[in-house]
Each structure stands twice: as structure tokens, then as C-alpha cells.
Design an enzyme around this catalytic site. Sequence first.
Site, PDB file in Angstrom:
ATOM      1  N   CYS A 161     -15.191  17.553  21.603  1.00  0.00           N
ATOM      2  CA  CYS A 161     -16.545  17.737  22.145  1.00  0.00           C
ATOM      3  C   CYS A 161     -17.075  19.133  21.855  1.00  0.00           C
ATOM      4  CB  CYS A 161     -16.563  17.471  23.645  1.00  0.00           C
ATOM      5  SG  CYS A 161     -15.372  18.465  24.547  1.00  0.00           S
ATOM      6  N   ASN A 164      -6.623   6.032  34.400  1.00  0.00           N
ATOM      7  CA  ASN A 164      -7.407   7.233  34.114  1.00  0.00           C
ATOM      8  C   ASN A 164      -7.489   7.380  32.603  1.00  0.00           C
ATOM      9  OD1 ASN A 164      -6.752  10.819  34.300  1.00  0.00           O
ATOM     10  ND2 ASN A 164      -8.666   9.770  33.983  1.00  0.00           N
ATOM     11  N   GLY A 165      -8.714   7.323  32.090  1.00  0.00           N
ATOM     12  CA  GLY A 165      -8.882   7.458  30.647  1.00  0.00           C
ATOM     13  C   GLY A 165      -9.955   6.535  30.146  1.00  0.00           C
ATOM     14  N   TYR A 205     -12.497  22.589  33.120  1.00  0.00           N
ATOM     15  CA  TYR A 205     -13.332  22.121  34.228  1.00  0.00           C
ATOM     16  C   TYR A 205     -12.654  21.166  35.207  1.00  0.00           C
ATOM     17  CZ  TYR A 205     -17.166  19.858  36.711  1.00  0.00           C
ATOM     18  OH  TYR A 205     -17.982  19.383  37.692  1.00  0.00           O
ATOM     19  N   CYS A 252     -11.041   9.901  36.147  1.00  0.00           N
ATOM     20  CA  CYS A 252     -10.501   9.341  37.384  1.00  0.00           C
ATOM     21  C   CYS A 252      -9.191  10.034  37.734  1.00  0.00           C
ATOM     22  CB  CYS A 252     -10.223   7.853  37.208  1.00  0.00           C
ATOM     23  SG  CYS A 252     -11.669   6.928  36.683  1.00  0.00           S
ATOM     24  N   GLY A 269     -12.808  12.237  41.011  1.00  0.00           N
ATOM     25  CA  GLY A 269     -13.696  11.089  41.133  1.00  0.00           C
ATOM     26  C   GLY A 269     -14.159  10.935  42.563  1.00  0.00           C
TER      27      GLY A 269
HETATM   28  S1  SF4 Z   1     -13.670  15.226  23.579  1.00  0.00           S
HETATM   29 FE1  SF4 Z   1     -13.631  16.999  25.013  1.00  0.00          FE
HETATM   30  S2  SF4 Z   1     -13.616  16.117  27.066  1.00  0.00           S
HETATM   31 FE2  SF4 Z   1     -13.065  14.471  25.638  1.00  0.00          FE
HETATM   32  S3  SF4 Z   1     -10.826  14.462  25.547  1.00  0.00           S
HETATM   33 FE3  SF4 Z   1     -11.527  15.787  23.900  1.00  0.00          FE
HETATM   34  S4  SF4 Z   1     -11.580  17.859  24.793  1.00  0.00           S
HETATM   35 FE4  SF4 Z   1     -11.478  16.393  26.485  1.00  0.00          FE
END
Ligand code: SF4
Length: 487
Positions: free
Chosen positions: A462, A123-124, A269, A23, A50
Site C-alpha cells: 500500500c 482475520n484477513g 497503526y 479483525c 474491530g
Molecule cells: S497492503 Fe499495506 S495494509 Fe495491506 S497487508 Fe500490505 S502493508 Fe498491510
Amino acid sequence: MKSPCKKGYCFQSSGEMKFSEECGVFGGVTNKYPVAPFIQQGLFMLQHRGQESAGICVGDKDLFIYKNKGLVMEVLSDRIINKIRGRIGIGHVRYSTQGGSDTTHAQPYAVNYLGEKVAVAHNGNVKTAVDMRKKLEKQGEVFLTTADTEMLLKKVIKELHKLPSTWTFEEVGQVLTENFTGGAWSILFFVPGKIFAYRDPLGYRPLCLCKSQEGIFISSEDTSFQILEKEFVYHIKPGEGVEISKDGYEIKRFAPERPSRKCVFEHIYFARPDSNVFDRNVYMSRVELGKKCAAENPVEADIIVPVMDSGFAPALGYSQQSGLPLHMGLMRNRWVGRTFILPEQQMRRISVRRKLTPIKEVVKDKRVVVMDDSIVRGTTSREIVRLLRDAGAKEVHFRSASPKIVNTCQWGVDIPTKKELIANKYDAICGVRDFIEADSLAYLSMEGLKEIFGQDGWCYSCLLGDCEKEENECTDKCAKLLDPACA
Ligand code: SF4
């Protein structure tokens, strides 16, 4: 549960539990003009964060709230904005991932408590939300929505149990720190006559402040401040916040400094290229990603084509490093939403062809390198490869400016389940390459990414998944590109 919205004035009702949101927040206190037009324009600059709903909450003591599904300029039209008086306010743009995208969950959230109004824009993602909510429900708390943001606000109310106009910045900060550390929250509270803004102690999401001739403003990204006559901009540090009122502002630390976990995906991104996030310009970061990817993954080709918009800067970097000419071989229709943040998988597929059109004269009979910011499910990448082949490209070589995405995100970014991620479906990169139907495929390496951003202070979860070894094993086995085993 029927729709809670009447003419845009929203009374929140239940739906399914929300866990992830990406967001944008914007708020401010103006010197003499109404704040609503500034919030409208600030949110408009954050539209990329968003696109499902937008909302505003304004008032000096009392509160006017307006929110609905839709883009900023649809929901917060001039007709609405010009009616809103008051010099203090907060706003929000939202993208949800799970549990639908109804108006119920539009923000800011506002409640009446002891005859006063208090509101919040967030946001979060608070990963302890489910347990905390269950605990509060057992204690008799009633929730009108299923979002972690409402739970967060109710927890603050429960802990402070006094008139919101008597809350202090420090007290609210203490409740947040004691209960939600580990989660991601760049969050704005509207209390009578004041805004309290906080960035979580690990600093997952950005938050910045601007003093301008028009007033004091706070935003998820500093690009929002381009509409203002800026005097200075300050990037709030993890564990810091700011208290803003008509008397001025004060930046304060509410939690001790600790190693931060800035989300690297803001640079890959999410954030706008003209924003400075975590003390780096996003555009320049993306050019670096492309350069590094080219150095690691060269290929014999004729042109490099970006997947617009977030693939443009990495493609430029790839071009600069490799010497391949950059061409706009894929035109983007600007009026279609970003595919990664459309909720339905099927819609995402259809939208690729609505969004991207190949220019035959550019790609026909060419060996094309196509550069995107990342590969998530692989379905968008495959459509792009097919588009280019249909337009006559002789070869299509896919390059990702980020390493493989192998894990979901618990801190507010919409990444699908591990099972849905294409990098988890195949042991070797050649499997993904075949799925997307490319002649070759290569990702930026984790080492390359860390050379750009640094080893510490960033969240790479991730991209690492449960085990960094997995990346190396795959790299060894597949040798990234044209290993005979993959042929
Ligand atoms: S898991 Fe990936 S998308 Fe989520 S906060 Fe960490 S770096 Fe960012």
C-alpha cells in the site's frame, strides 16, 4: 433481506460481498473453568482490531454461539458470558469495510454438517474469494452470507466431505494451502472437541499461542495474554498452526516456509503498542518511526504534539531525535471510536472534533509539529490542522510516521480506493500540504521505513503502489518541505 438476528442468536443472510476486514481472533481450551470469560476478556484486549461486532462460540461437542453488533462488553456482557458452559471455544471482533456492517456478517460462522457443528473465526482477506465463490455456486453450493469466511469454510467442508469430528489438522491445512495461498488468513476452526488454528504461508497477519495455568489460548496479539498466568508465549510462524484439545496442544507446520509478507501496517497503526507482533514490540517500532522521521524531516518549531493514540509513540521518537518538547496539545476522548475505522466518510469528519480537543494553553502562539501515524484521505489531517489553528497555534507542521499511502490493500486492511487516497490526488507533496492546510508536510521515506523493518519479509504494497518511482519523482520535485516550487 430482513435482519437475521433474534436476541443475539444469529442466522446468517445475504448482503453485499465483503472483501476487506481487519479483525481479531481469540480462542482457547481451559483446564477446569468455563472458557467463555477468558474469551470475553481476550477479545476485549483486541477491541482495537474491530468495533462493529463481536461473537463467541463455545462447546465441548455441541456448540453455543452468540454474536451481535457492538463492542465486546456490550455484546458479550457478563450476563451472557456467565451462562455459557464449556471449556473449548473461539471468538471474534470484527470491522468491515464494504457492503454494510450488519449483524449478518458477525463471526464466528457456524454451520451444521452431517449432524455436527463446525465454526470458524477469521482475520484477513482471501482475494480469490469472488472467483472461488462463483465456481462453488455453479456447482450447486448455497451461501447464506457474502463473506469470504463462509466461502472458506464451505470449501473445506466440500473438499473433506466427512464428519467434522474426523477432520485432521493436516487435512484442513492442505485445503487452505491448495486453495487460498496468496490470501491472508489467521484463522481458527472449531471442530467437535478441538480448535485448529492456522497462519497463512505468507504470514500477513499475526497469531500467537499462550500456555498458561488456566489453559491453552490463541490470539491475534499477545497483549490478550496479559490476563493469564503465562507459562510461555509462542508466535506462530507463517505456514504453521496449532491443534488444541483438552489433551494439550501441538504446533505443526502445514505449508512449506517461503518468503513472508508481514503487514507493516500492524506496526504503524493496527496493533496495540503493548503487543509484540512479528517478533518486534509495536511501541518500540513506533518510536523508531518517529526518530527516523525527525532525522529526515527537521523543522524549526516550539513543540511536538501527537495525534493520540497511535501518533504518541512516533511523536515521542520525534521529540527524542529533534529535542523538541512533547506536549499533549490534543486531548483524546477515549469513548469515541478510531476515525480510520468508522465506515462513513461523513461520520469520520464529525468524529474528529468529538474525538480530539486542543488545549489552547499548550498550543497558543506556538509553532507546532503535529505527528500522526499516517495520512489516508487527508480529511482527518485537515481537521486536526484547523483545530490547532483555531486554538491559536502560530504554525502547524504535519509529520506522518509512515510513507505516503498510495494503494489499497487486498489482504484485509481497510484502505480506501486509490482515487480516495490523498497522496494520489496530488503529484507533489505540496499539493497535499495545501489540502490539509499545514505550513509544512513531510512523510517518513520508504528508505527510512525499510531501514527500520528491513528490505525483505514485509508487505509494503500500500506504500509502494504500482511504482516506487512515483515516490522518488515526487520527492525530487517537491524536496519534501519548503522547495520554492511549492511555496
Ligand atoms: S497492503 Fe499495506 S495494509 Fe495491506 S497487508 Fe500490505 S502493508 Fe498491510
